[in-house]
Write a protein that holds these residues in place. Structure first.
Motif, mmCIF file in Angstrom:
data_model
loop_
_atom_site.group_PDB
_atom_site.id
_atom_site.type_symbol
_atom_site.label_atom_id
_atom_site.label_comp_id
_atom_site.label_asym_id
_atom_site.label_seq_id
_atom_site.Cartn_x
_atom_site.Cartn_y
_atom_site.Cartn_z
ATOM 1 N N VAL A 135 0.844 -1.202 0.000
ATOM 2 C CA VAL A 135 0.000 0.000 0.000
ATOM 3 C C VAL A 135 0.878 1.251 0.000
ATOM 4 O O VAL A 135 0.658 2.194 -0.759
ATOM 5 C CB VAL A 135 -0.934 0.021 1.230
ATOM 6 C CG1 VAL A 135 -1.517 1.413 1.453
ATOM 7 C CG2 VAL A 135 -2.044 -1.003 1.081
ATOM 8 N N VAL A 138 2.600 1.885 -3.338
ATOM 9 C CA VAL A 138 1.653 2.395 -4.331
ATOM 10 C C VAL A 138 1.303 3.852 -4.015
ATOM 11 O O VAL A 138 1.279 4.717 -4.891
ATOM 12 C CB VAL A 138 0.377 1.522 -4.377
ATOM 13 C CG1 VAL A 138 -0.730 2.207 -5.165
ATOM 14 C CG2 VAL A 138 0.699 0.154 -4.980
ATOM 15 N N ASP A 282 3.507 -5.246 -6.719
ATOM 16 C CA ASP A 282 2.537 -4.916 -5.672
ATOM 17 C C ASP A 282 1.106 -5.098 -6.178
ATOM 18 O O ASP A 282 0.246 -5.630 -5.475
ATOM 19 C CB ASP A 282 2.756 -3.480 -5.173
ATOM 20 C CG ASP A 282 4.093 -3.324 -4.448
ATOM 21 O OD1 ASP A 282 4.482 -4.274 -3.742
ATOM 22 O OD2 ASP A 282 4.745 -2.284 -4.603
ATOM 23 N N PHE A 286 -2.026 -7.466 -4.778
ATOM 24 C CA PHE A 286 -3.404 -7.064 -4.465
ATOM 25 C C PHE A 286 -4.401 -7.890 -5.268
ATOM 26 O O PHE A 286 -5.447 -8.288 -4.777
ATOM 27 C CB PHE A 286 -3.612 -5.570 -4.742
ATOM 28 C CG PHE A 286 -2.878 -4.688 -3.772
ATOM 29 C CD1 PHE A 286 -3.171 -4.742 -2.413
ATOM 30 C CD2 PHE A 286 -1.891 -3.813 -4.201
ATOM 31 C CE1 PHE A 286 -2.495 -3.947 -1.499
ATOM 32 C CE2 PHE A 286 -1.207 -3.013 -3.296
ATOM 33 C CZ PHE A 286 -1.505 -3.081 -1.948
ATOM 34 N N THR A 444 -5.745 -0.255 -5.135
ATOM 35 C CA THR A 444 -5.311 -1.463 -4.428
ATOM 36 C C THR A 444 -6.455 -2.441 -4.155
ATOM 37 O O THR A 444 -6.209 -3.609 -3.872
ATOM 38 C CB THR A 444 -4.701 -1.105 -3.061
ATOM 39 O OG1 THR A 444 -5.672 -0.373 -2.299
ATOM 40 C CG2 THR A 444 -3.446 -0.259 -3.222
#
Ligand code: 4AD
Ligand code: MG
Length: 464
Positions: A135, A138, A282, A286, A444
């Motif tokens: 998180v 991002v 990433d 997710f 996300t």
């Protein structure tokens, strides 16, 4: 020895390098052959690097074999090609230094997976989890993208005040800022609190938006943006509201609502494209662990046009489905999250820009339409999160602005400087606000906004 990150060390071109890596141990596994495997993470990327710590290390028995999840170490050694699955490289330790151990009896982040609710209680440790690390990476990429987008388009970054005397949204949801002694409040002749004795000689608040001040700068410098923390004292305990959140607000002279919508769409697509390009690992996480629609949705959105629909047409569309809503709609009501999501998810399956809302439900500064009942407002609605951007063309006509303030029981004297922008060289202009956490939530797939900001502030909660 050169210090490098796990992200750098995991690349095939790092093979053969002597380097030092520092971070936190995720797991330790001892081999029968008298050596140990450590999984080391330093937050530079989602993945760990595998460290091979040989039994020959002088502190092998005394220290290496005491390492548990959460211990902090430095490892020097050679990066070698790995035959292990899912990793190009591994680090063969020639020296291993222990900074600090983490008692496995009490360290909360053991193998067991904790709920996001539980992790919120450990805001000091949750950045060490895979999800929160992703998180934050991002979120950082989105912030960089925001600055790049506006800087490349010739916008000036202006800093608007955090402490202010004016209520931009006119909704009375402001936190007060005072140095008065709350146990002994000074009173004036009418027994009202005497703010003349307060720090600023008047009531002051934390800002709910930098827009009004950004307008001052747009009406001199052309295209500007402000990006900072924003505060709302609304008592909304929802998965999409924070009492402290970050908002980016561009404001452009000589822009009308069409220009504004076009900019908002280009802006969002740029952010999504940048994250798709640079946060692949990433996003894959997710998509696999949080919400398996995240990747296909982003890819689809950057390739297609947003839908634009007037509020009046949106209401007509929603009315046909009134039976399925907790709050049935009719012309004049504000859209609830369920309606916003219906439009973006069910009806159109993509971001939707709703424009020209009723004047009664929108703030005083939005430009009035000739129909006498709507204003040049726009909200960008995204699947899952609903409203992600709110903006408008601004009312640049002095007389109409004063009339609108009257309708909303605002005192023009409080906004004298805002009115003077219309008195001296007024220009058409427009702008919008994007909630940073809403966009990170959307990207996300995280269901609760409290899990996309480092330290969430919500009613009844301000630890740390
Ligand atoms: O729609 P809002 O209230 O608009 C403004 O404040 C304008 N002055 C912006 C402008 O035109 N310059 O807020 C803008 C965005 C929302 O669309 C939403 O994304 C986010 O800010 N937002 C919140 N995010 C988290 N928690 C809250 N309580 C939020 N309130 C608004
Ligand atoms: Mg809004």
């Amino acid at each position: 020895m050169e210090k490098i990150t796990v992200d750098q060390a995991r690349k095939a071109e790092a093979v053969g390098r002597q380097a030092c890596l520092q971070g936190w141990v995720r797991t330790r596994r001892d081999s029968k052959g008298g050596f140990s495997f450590l999984e080391l993470n330093d937050g530079s990327c989602m993945a760990n690097i595998q460290v091979i710590a040989d039994g020959d290390l002088p502190n092998y028995e005394s220290e290496v074999k005491t390492l548990t999840a959460g211990s902090s170490i430095a490892v020097e050694g050679e990066i070698k090609a790995s035959s292990g699955k899912g990793q190009a490289t591994e680090l063969h330790a020639s020296r291993l230094h222990v900074y600090g151990l983490a008692d496995p009896e009490t360290y909360p982040l053991q193998k067991k997976r904790h709920s996001f609710e539980k992790l919120r209680e450990w805001a000091h440790l949750r950045p060490r989890t895979n999800t929160f690390g992703a998180v934050m990476r991002v979120r950082n990429r989105v912030c960089r993208s925001i600055h790049d987008f506006f800087q490349n388009a010739g916008f000036l970054y202006v800093h608007t005040p955090i402490i202010t005397a004016s209520d931009c949204e006119g909704a009375g949801e402001m936190f007060k800022v005072t140095t008065l002694d709350l146990d002994k409040l000074p009173r004036d002749g009418q027994n009202k609190i005497d703010f003349k004795q307060d720090f600023f000689d008047r009531p002051a608040y934390l800002t709910v938006s930098g827009q009004l001040e950004a307008e001052i700068f747009a009406c001199a410098l052309g295209k500007v943006y402000t990006f900072g923390p924003t505060f709302r004292a609304e008592n909304s305990n929802t998965s999409r509201h924070l009492a402290e959140f970050w908002m980016v607000e561009p404001e452009m002279a000589f822009f009308d609502l069409e220009d504004n919508m076009e900019l908002a769409e280009k802006f969002l697509k740029t952010i999504f494209r940048d994250v798709l390009n640079d946060c692949g690992e990433d996003l894959a996480f997710f998509n696999e662990r949080v919400d398996d629609t995240v990747l296909p949705t982003l890819e689809k959105i950057v390739a297609a046009d947003f839908v634009r629909i007037s509020y009046t047409d949106a209401i007509a569309c929603l009315e046909k489905n009134n039976a399925s809503f907790d709050y049935p709609v009719s012309w004049g009501v504000d859209l609830q999250s369920e309606h916003e999501r219906f439009l973006a998810e069910t009806e159109f399956g993509c971001p939707v820009i709703v424009h020209d809302y009723p004047r009664t439900i929108k703030p005083f500064y939005m430009r009035a339409n000739d129909d006498g009942r709507t204003v040049r407002a726009m909200d960008v609605l995204a699947p899952k999160v609903g409203e992600i951007i709110g903006g408008s063309q601004r009312e640049e006509r002095l007389d109409i602005l004063e009339q609108r303030m009257g309708e909303q029981d605002l005192n023009p004297a409080d906004y004298w400087w805002y009115l003077e922008l219309r008195k001296y060289g007024t220009v058409p202009h427009a702008g919008f606000g994007l909630g940073l956490e809403r966009v990170v939530q959307f990207i996300t797939g995280m269901t609760n906004i409290r899990d996309v900001i480092p330290f969430p502030r919500t009613p009844g909660s301000a630890e740390f």
